[in-house]
Design a protein around this motif. Structure first.
Motif, PDB file in Angstrom:
ATOM      1  N   GLY A   1       0.808  -1.193   0.000  1.00 48.17           N
ATOM      2  CA  GLY A   1       0.000   0.000   0.000  1.00 48.17           C
ATOM      3  C   GLY A   1       0.854   1.260   0.000  1.00 48.17           C
ATOM      4  O   GLY A   1       2.079   1.201   0.024  1.00 48.17           O
ATOM      5  N   ILE A   2       0.174   2.394  -0.006  1.00 45.67           N
ATOM      6  CA  ILE A   2       0.833   3.700  -0.006  1.00 45.67           C
ATOM      7  C   ILE A   2       0.195   4.558   1.075  1.00 45.67           C
ATOM      8  O   ILE A   2      -1.023   4.571   1.225  1.00 45.67           O
ATOM      9  N   GLU A   3       1.020   5.259   1.832  1.00 45.54           N
ATOM     10  CA  GLU A   3       0.520   6.142   2.876  1.00 45.54           C
ATOM     11  C   GLU A   3       1.290   7.452   2.854  1.00 45.54           C
ATOM     12  O   GLU A   3       2.461   7.491   2.460  1.00 45.54           O
ATOM     13  N   LEU A   4       0.624   8.526   3.287  1.00 46.29           N
ATOM     14  CA  LEU A   4       1.314   9.794   3.489  1.00 46.29           C
ATOM     15  C   LEU A   4       2.008   9.771   4.843  1.00 46.29           C
ATOM     16  O   LEU A   4       1.495   9.198   5.805  1.00 46.29           O
ATOM     17  N   CYS A   5       3.171  10.383   4.928  1.00 46.61           N
ATOM     18  CA  CYS A   5       3.820  10.541   6.229  1.00 46.61           C
ATOM     19  C   CYS A   5       4.181  12.004   6.430  1.00 46.61           C
ATOM     20  O   CYS A   5       4.502  12.715   5.477  1.00 46.61           O
ATOM     21  N   GLU A   6       4.103  12.444   7.662  1.00 48.39           N
ATOM     22  CA  GLU A   6       4.397  13.830   7.996  1.00 48.39           C
ATOM     23  C   GLU A   6       5.911  14.064   8.024  1.00 48.39           C
ATOM     24  O   GLU A   6       6.685  13.138   8.293  1.00 48.39           O
ATOM     25  N   PRO A   7       6.354  15.297   7.784  1.00 48.83           N
ATOM     26  CA  PRO A   7       7.784  15.600   7.890  1.00 48.83           C
ATOM     27  C   PRO A   7       8.380  15.206   9.242  1.00 48.83           C
ATOM     28  O   PRO A   7       9.515  14.729   9.310  1.00 48.83           O
ATOM     29  N   SER A   8       7.617  15.381  10.320  1.00 50.45           N
ATOM     30  CA  SER A   8       8.120  15.028  11.650  1.00 50.45           C
ATOM     31  C   SER A   8       8.361  13.526  11.774  1.00 50.45           C
ATOM     32  O   SER A   8       9.268  13.090  12.499  1.00 50.45           O
ATOM     33  N   TYR A   9       7.557  12.721  11.069  1.00 50.28           N
ATOM     34  CA  TYR A   9       7.747  11.267  11.101  1.00 50.28           C
ATOM     35  C   TYR A   9       9.075  10.893  10.446  1.00 50.28           C
ATOM     36  O   TYR A   9       9.839  10.081  10.978  1.00 50.28           O
ATOM     37  N   LEU A  10       9.364  11.500   9.292  1.00 53.75           N
ATOM     38  CA  LEU A  10      10.641  11.229   8.631  1.00 53.75           C
ATOM     39  C   LEU A  10      11.800  11.744   9.475  1.00 53.75           C
ATOM     40  O   LEU A  10      12.838  11.078   9.593  1.00 53.75           O
ATOM     41  N   TYR A  11      11.636  12.913  10.073  1.00 54.12           N
ATOM     42  CA  TYR A  11      12.678  13.444  10.965  1.00 54.12           C
ATOM     43  C   TYR A  11      13.016  12.426  12.053  1.00 54.12           C
ATOM     44  O   TYR A  11      14.188  12.153  12.335  1.00 54.12           O
ATOM     45  N   ASN A  12      11.988  11.847  12.666  1.00 50.96           N
ATOM     46  CA  ASN A  12      12.229  10.869  13.734  1.00 50.96           C
ATOM     47  C   ASN A  12      12.847   9.580  13.205  1.00 50.96           C
ATOM     48  O   ASN A  12      13.671   8.962  13.886  1.00 50.96           O
ATOM     49  N   LEU A  13      12.470   9.168  11.997  1.00 48.79           N
ATOM     50  CA  LEU A  13      13.108   7.993  11.401  1.00 48.79           C
ATOM     51  C   LEU A  13      14.606   8.222  11.220  1.00 48.79           C
ATOM     52  O   LEU A  13      15.424   7.337  11.488  1.00 48.79           O
ATOM     53  N   LEU A  14      14.961   9.409  10.773  1.00 45.49           N
ATOM     54  CA  LEU A  14      16.367   9.724  10.514  1.00 45.49           C
ATOM     55  C   LEU A  14      17.191   9.801  11.795  1.00 45.49           C
ATOM     56  O   LEU A  14      18.418   9.652  11.753  1.00 45.49           O
ATOM     57  N   ASN A  15      16.528  10.020  12.917  1.00 45.73           N
ATOM     58  CA  ASN A  15      17.258  10.256  14.165  1.00 45.73           C
ATOM     59  C   ASN A  15      17.112   9.141  15.191  1.00 45.73           C
ATOM     60  O   ASN A  15      17.388   9.342  16.375  1.00 45.73           O
ATOM     61  N   GLN A  16      16.705   7.966  14.744  1.00 46.63           N
ATOM     62  CA  GLN A  16      16.664   6.806  15.633  1.00 46.63           C
ATOM     63  C   GLN A  16      18.073   6.232  15.800  1.00 46.63           C
ATOM     64  O   GLN A  16      18.868   6.232  14.865  1.00 46.63           O
ATOM     65  N   TYR A  17      18.368   5.751  16.975  1.00 51.64           N
ATOM     66  CA  TYR A  17      19.670   5.117  17.191  1.00 51.64           C
ATOM     67  C   TYR A  17      19.577   4.100  18.319  1.00 51.64           C
ATOM     68  O   TYR A  17      18.671   4.150  19.159  1.00 51.64           O
ATOM     69  N   ARG A  18      20.493   3.164  18.298  1.00 52.94           N
ATOM     70  CA  ARG A  18      20.688   2.233  19.402  1.00 52.94           C
ATOM     71  C   ARG A  18      22.059   2.565  19.983  1.00 52.94           C
ATOM     72  O   ARG A  18      22.214   3.570  20.646  1.00 52.94           O
ATOM     73  N   ARG A  19      23.046   1.750  19.698  1.00 46.40           N
ATOM     74  CA  ARG A  19      24.406   2.156  20.077  1.00 46.40           C
ATOM     75  C   ARG A  19      24.943   3.178  19.087  1.00 46.40           C
ATOM     76  O   ARG A  19      25.702   4.070  19.447  1.00 46.40           O
ATOM     77  N   VAL A  20      24.559   3.004  17.825  1.00 43.91           N
ATOM     78  CA  VAL A  20      24.902   3.966  16.768  1.00 43.91           C
ATOM     79  C   VAL A  20      23.619   4.284  16.008  1.00 43.91           C
ATOM     80  O   VAL A  20      22.565   3.686  16.250  1.00 43.91           O
ATOM     81  N   SER A  21      23.717   5.208  15.078  1.00 39.86           N
ATOM     82  CA  SER A  21      22.549   5.594  14.284  1.00 39.86           C
ATOM     83  C   SER A  21      21.978   4.389  13.546  1.00 39.86           C
ATOM     84  O   SER A  21      22.712   3.572  12.988  1.00 39.86           O
ATOM     85  N   ARG A  22      20.658   4.293  13.507  1.00 43.74           N
ATOM     86  CA  ARG A  22      20.024   3.190  12.786  1.00 43.74           C
ATOM     87  C   ARG A  22      20.161   3.340  11.272  1.00 43.74           C
ATOM     88  O   ARG A  22      19.886   2.391  10.529  1.00 43.74           O
ATOM     89  N   LEU A  23      20.590   4.505  10.812  1.00 41.06           N
ATOM     90  CA  LEU A  23      20.841   4.681   9.385  1.00 41.06           C
ATOM     91  C   LEU A  23      21.951   3.756   8.899  1.00 41.06           C
ATOM     92  O   LEU A  23      22.070   3.496   7.700  1.00 41.06           O
ATOM     93  N   ALA A  24      22.765   3.266   9.823  1.00 38.09           N
ATOM     94  CA  ALA A  24      23.838   2.344   9.465  1.00 38.09           C
ATOM     95  C   ALA A  24      23.313   0.938   9.177  1.00 38.09           C
ATOM     96  O   ALA A  24      24.027   0.116   8.600  1.00 38.09           O
ATOM     97  N   GLU A  25      22.065   0.655   9.556  1.00 33.12           N
ATOM     98  CA  GLU A  25      21.476  -0.660   9.305  1.00 33.12           C
ATOM     99  C   GLU A  25      20.997  -0.723   7.851  1.00 33.12           C
ATOM    100  O   GLU A  25      20.170   0.089   7.436  1.00 33.12           O
ATOM    101  N   PRO A  26      21.494  -1.669   7.064  1.00 32.62           N
ATOM    102  CA  PRO A  26      21.166  -1.695   5.625  1.00 32.62           C
ATOM    103  C   PRO A  26      19.687  -1.891   5.322  1.00 32.62           C
ATOM    104  O   PRO A  26      19.215  -1.477   4.262  1.00 32.62           O
ATOM    105  N   ASN A  27      18.942  -2.512   6.223  1.00 34.40           N
ATOM    106  CA  ASN A  27      17.527  -2.789   5.961  1.00 34.40           C
ATOM    107  C   ASN A  27      16.586  -1.882   6.743  1.00 34.40           C
ATOM    108  O   ASN A  27      15.402  -2.190   6.887  1.00 34.40           O
ATOM    109  N   TYR A  28      17.104  -0.765   7.233  1.00 34.18           N
ATOM    110  CA  TYR A  28      16.275   0.115   8.067  1.00 34.18           C
ATOM    111  C   TYR A  28      15.467   1.107   7.241  1.00 34.18           C
ATOM    112  O   TYR A  28      14.242   1.156   7.331  1.00 34.18           O
ATOM    113  N   LEU A  29      16.134   1.932   6.430  1.00 35.84           N
ATOM    114  CA  LEU A  29      15.447   3.018   5.721  1.00 35.84           C
ATOM    115  C   LEU A  29      15.950   3.136   4.292  1.00 35.84           C
ATOM    116  O   LEU A  29      17.153   3.192   4.049  1.00 35.84           O
TER     117      LEU A  29
END
Length: 211
Positions: A1-29
């Protein structure tokens, strides 16, 4: 399916982390830019890649195998705000720019206008078959996101794994533009405080130092 997401939702996706940023996970985003090459080169959202298709219409970026594994797929263009022609017509009515019944274009014309302005939706329709999760279309596109989060714009195209490991996340946003939740290190970072225009802080950490 397709959904709209708010800018704040993408902002939070970009700034998730565990020990390091989750952007480093190849299957995250998988963040995809559907604008022109010129617009992409001028600036884009951090870690975004420009969508590329072969002459036969097959997606080169991203490829189907990548999408089958990725958890979040977000597509954006300049300023898409809706997912269909009906939403587009309602927006025009709210703006007071809808034509009178005698002047109103037919639905085919509306769909044509939406298709021209909604490159993100066009690509999301093609990409949804490859992913088990909804393809997210960024509401307001790059214009809306960059207006609120200008500090997450870049001209950088290639990101090395070590750079993603070292990516410094911002506090997550609880109330857009008003309330954030972060750690002590973020609270002491003057650049973060400046970028988010934070005026006051509440310290609930075990760090005794004054902020």
């Amino acid at each position: 399916g397709i959904e709209l997401c708010e800018p704040s939702y993408l902002y939070n996706l970009l700034n998730q982390y565990r020990r390091v940023s989750r952007l480093a996970e190849p299957n995250y985003l998988c963040l995809l830019d559907a604008r022109s090459q010129r617009e992409y080169n001028e600036s884009h959202i951090v870690t975004a890649r420009r969508i590329a298709q072969s002459p036969t219409g097959e997606y080169l970026v991203p490829d189907a195998e990548e999408l089958r594994c990725v958890r979040h797929c977000v597509v954006y263009d300049c300023e898409t705000n809706s997912l269909d022609c009906c939403d587009y017509e309602e927006e025009e009515k709210e703006k007071g720019t809808s034509a009178s019944e005698s002047e109103k274009p037919n639905s085919g014309s509306l769909c044509s206008q939406t298709a021209e302005q909604g490159a993100a939706l066009h690509h999301a329709l093609g990409l949804q078959q490859f992913t088990p999760h909804p393809v997210l279309v960024l509401r307001g596109g790059y214009q809306s996101f960059s207006a609120s989060y200008h500090f997450l714009r870049t001209q950088k195209v290639l990101w090395m794994p070590q750079e993603l490991d070292n990516f410094q996340p911002y506090p997550v946003e609880i109330l857009p533009g008003k309330l954030y939740l972060g750690n002590f290190k973020q609270a002491c970072d003057p650049q973060i405080l400046k970028d988010l225009k934070i005026k006051a802080q509440v310290n609930i950490s075990q760090q005794p130092a004054a902020l």
